[in-house]
Write a protein that holds these residues in place. Structure first.
Motif, PDB file in Angstrom:
ATOM      1  N   GLY A   7      45.347  76.394  62.576  1.00 28.77           N
ATOM      2  CA  GLY A   7      45.658  77.473  63.505  1.00 28.77           C
ATOM      3  C   GLY A   7      45.477  76.968  64.923  1.00 28.77           C
ATOM      4  N   LEU A   8      46.259  77.499  65.830  1.00 29.59           N
ATOM      5  CA  LEU A   8      46.122  77.139  67.233  1.00 29.59           C
ATOM      6  C   LEU A   8      45.249  78.194  67.895  1.00 29.59           C
ATOM      7  N   PHE A   9      44.204  77.738  68.583  1.00 36.82           N
ATOM      8  CA  PHE A   9      43.233  78.643  69.191  1.00 36.82           C
ATOM      9  C   PHE A   9      43.021  78.298  70.653  1.00 36.82           C
ATOM     10  N   ALA A  10      42.869  79.336  71.466  1.00 36.89           N
ATOM     11  CA  ALA A  10      42.412  79.166  72.841  1.00 36.89           C
ATOM     12  C   ALA A  10      40.895  79.253  72.772  1.00 36.89           C
ATOM     13  N   CYS A  11      40.230  78.155  73.071  1.00 38.87           N
ATOM     14  CA  CYS A  11      38.772  78.085  72.964  1.00 38.87           C
ATOM     15  C   CYS A  11      38.162  78.082  74.361  1.00 38.87           C
ATOM     16  N   THR A  12      37.301  79.042  74.609  1.00 39.88           N
ATOM     17  CA  THR A  12      36.638  79.168  75.898  1.00 39.88           C
ATOM     18  C   THR A  12      35.143  78.996  75.690  1.00 39.88           C
ATOM     19  N   ILE A  13      34.552  78.110  76.474  1.00 41.94           N
ATOM     20  CA  ILE A  13      33.116  77.860  76.342  1.00 41.94           C
ATOM     21  C   ILE A  13      32.438  78.066  77.694  1.00 41.94           C
ATOM     22  N   ASN A  14      31.266  78.626  77.620  1.00 44.57           N
ATOM     23  CA  ASN A  14      30.425  78.821  78.793  1.00 44.57           C
ATOM     24  C   ASN A  14      29.049  78.267  78.433  1.00 44.57           C
ATOM     25  N   TRP A  15      28.521  77.391  79.277  1.00 44.23           N
ATOM     26  CA  TRP A  15      27.236  76.749  79.024  1.00 44.23           C
ATOM     27  C   TRP A  15      26.142  77.442  79.813  1.00 44.23           C
ATOM     28  N   GLN A  16      25.020  77.656  79.138  1.00 46.82           N
ATOM     29  CA  GLN A  16      23.857  78.265  79.776  1.00 46.82           C
ATOM     30  C   GLN A  16      22.610  77.626  79.172  1.00 46.82           C
ATOM     31  N   ASP A  17      21.835  76.949  79.978  1.00 48.75           N
ATOM     32  CA  ASP A  17      20.605  76.289  79.515  1.00 48.75           C
ATOM     33  C   ASP A  17      20.865  75.375  78.316  1.00 48.75           C
ATOM     34  N   ASN A  18      21.885  74.526  78.428  1.00 51.67           N
ATOM     35  CA  ASN A  18      22.270  73.570  77.384  1.00 51.67           C
ATOM     36  C   ASN A  18      22.669  74.214  76.067  1.00 51.67           C
ATOM     37  N   VAL A  19      23.031  75.480  76.115  1.00 51.12           N
ATOM     38  CA  VAL A  19      23.556  76.183  74.951  1.00 51.12           C
ATOM     39  C   VAL A  19      24.976  76.622  75.295  1.00 51.12           C
ATOM     40  N   GLY A  20      25.913  76.255  74.427  1.00 47.49           N
ATOM     41  CA  GLY A  20      27.308  76.622  74.643  1.00 47.49           C
ATOM     42  C   GLY A  20      27.657  77.888  73.882  1.00 47.49           C
ATOM     43  N   HIS A  21      28.321  78.792  74.577  1.00 50.08           N
ATOM     44  CA  HIS A  21      28.809  80.033  73.974  1.00 50.08           C
ATOM     45  C   HIS A  21      30.323  79.893  73.893  1.00 50.08           C
ATOM     46  N   LEU A  22      30.822  79.695  72.698  1.00 45.55           N
ATOM     47  CA  LEU A  22      32.230  79.368  72.470  1.00 45.55           C
ATOM     48  C   LEU A  22      32.924  80.508  71.737  1.00 45.55           C
ATOM     49  N   VAL A  23      34.027  80.972  72.318  1.00 45.22           N
ATOM     50  CA  VAL A  23      34.864  81.994  71.690  1.00 45.22           C
ATOM     51  C   VAL A  23      36.236  81.378  71.456  1.00 45.22           C
ATOM     52  N   CYS A  24      36.748  81.533  70.244  1.00 47.76           N
ATOM     53  CA  CYS A  24      38.057  80.982  69.875  1.00 47.76           C
ATOM     54  C   CYS A  24      39.005  82.138  69.566  1.00 47.76           C
ATOM     55  N   THR A  25      40.084  82.224  70.332  1.00 42.64           N
ATOM     56  CA  THR A  25      41.077  83.277  70.155  1.00 42.64           C
ATOM     57  C   THR A  25      42.339  82.672  69.575  1.00 42.64           C
ATOM     58  N   GLU A  26      42.770  83.181  68.435  1.00 45.84           N
ATOM     59  CA  GLU A  26      43.947  82.615  67.778  1.00 45.84           C
ATOM     60  C   GLU A  26      45.189  82.879  68.615  1.00 45.84           C
TER      61      GLU A  26
END
Length: 146
Positions: free
Chosen positions: A78-97
């Motif tokens: 699947g093709l996904f738009a992946c957006t990541i935001n880093w906070q205190d060396n922890v990545g918050h990643l959301v993948c939208t198809e």
């Protein structure tokens, strides 16, 4: 954010460390992807370099969005738009198809290509018609000039 709150997020969400290890994820992830301990295990081999760059960001970077081919259940991609935001060396990643969006764009492109081919065919036909009319006019002129 509490772990159980993450679990119930209605989007594919991953909480990652800076190495790409999956710390936690939403239930939506389990409906789309095979179980994995590391995010790169989900990324198609062609897109792993881009994914590695996504993981090598710092906490001071703005959110980053890239398109990645991700491995789904049963060997599908699947093709996904992946957006990541880093906070205190922890990545918050959301993948939208985005697979359906790409398919829509492909259909539009194919339709535009067909229109272009039709226009080219019309131009060729018009050129042939003009050439034939020119030859006919020349024959008529030569007939009247005799």
């Amino acid at each position: 954010m509490k772990t159980n709150a993450i679990e119930w997020m209605p989007v594919p969400y991953f909480k990652l460390n800076s190495r790409g290890d999956i710390l936690s994820y939403s239930k939506e992830v389990t409906t789309l992807f095979m179980p994995a301990d590391h995010f790169l295990e989900l990324v198609h081999i062609d897109d792993r370099l881009i994914a590695k760059q996504l993981l090598n960001q710092s906490s001071f970077s703005p959110p980053i969005r890239v398109s990645l081919k991700l491995n789904l259940h049963y060997g599908f991609l699947g093709l996904f738009a992946c957006t990541i935001n880093w906070q205190d060396n922890v990545g918050h990643l959301v993948c939208t198809e985005t697979t359906s969006e790409v398919m829509t764009l492909e259909r539009q492109l194919k339709a535009e290509q067909q229109i272009l081919k039709t226009k080219q065919s019309l131009v060729k036909s018009n050129d042939l018609l003009l050439k034939s009319m020119h030859q006919l006019v020349q024959k008529l002129e030569s007939t009247f000039n005799k």
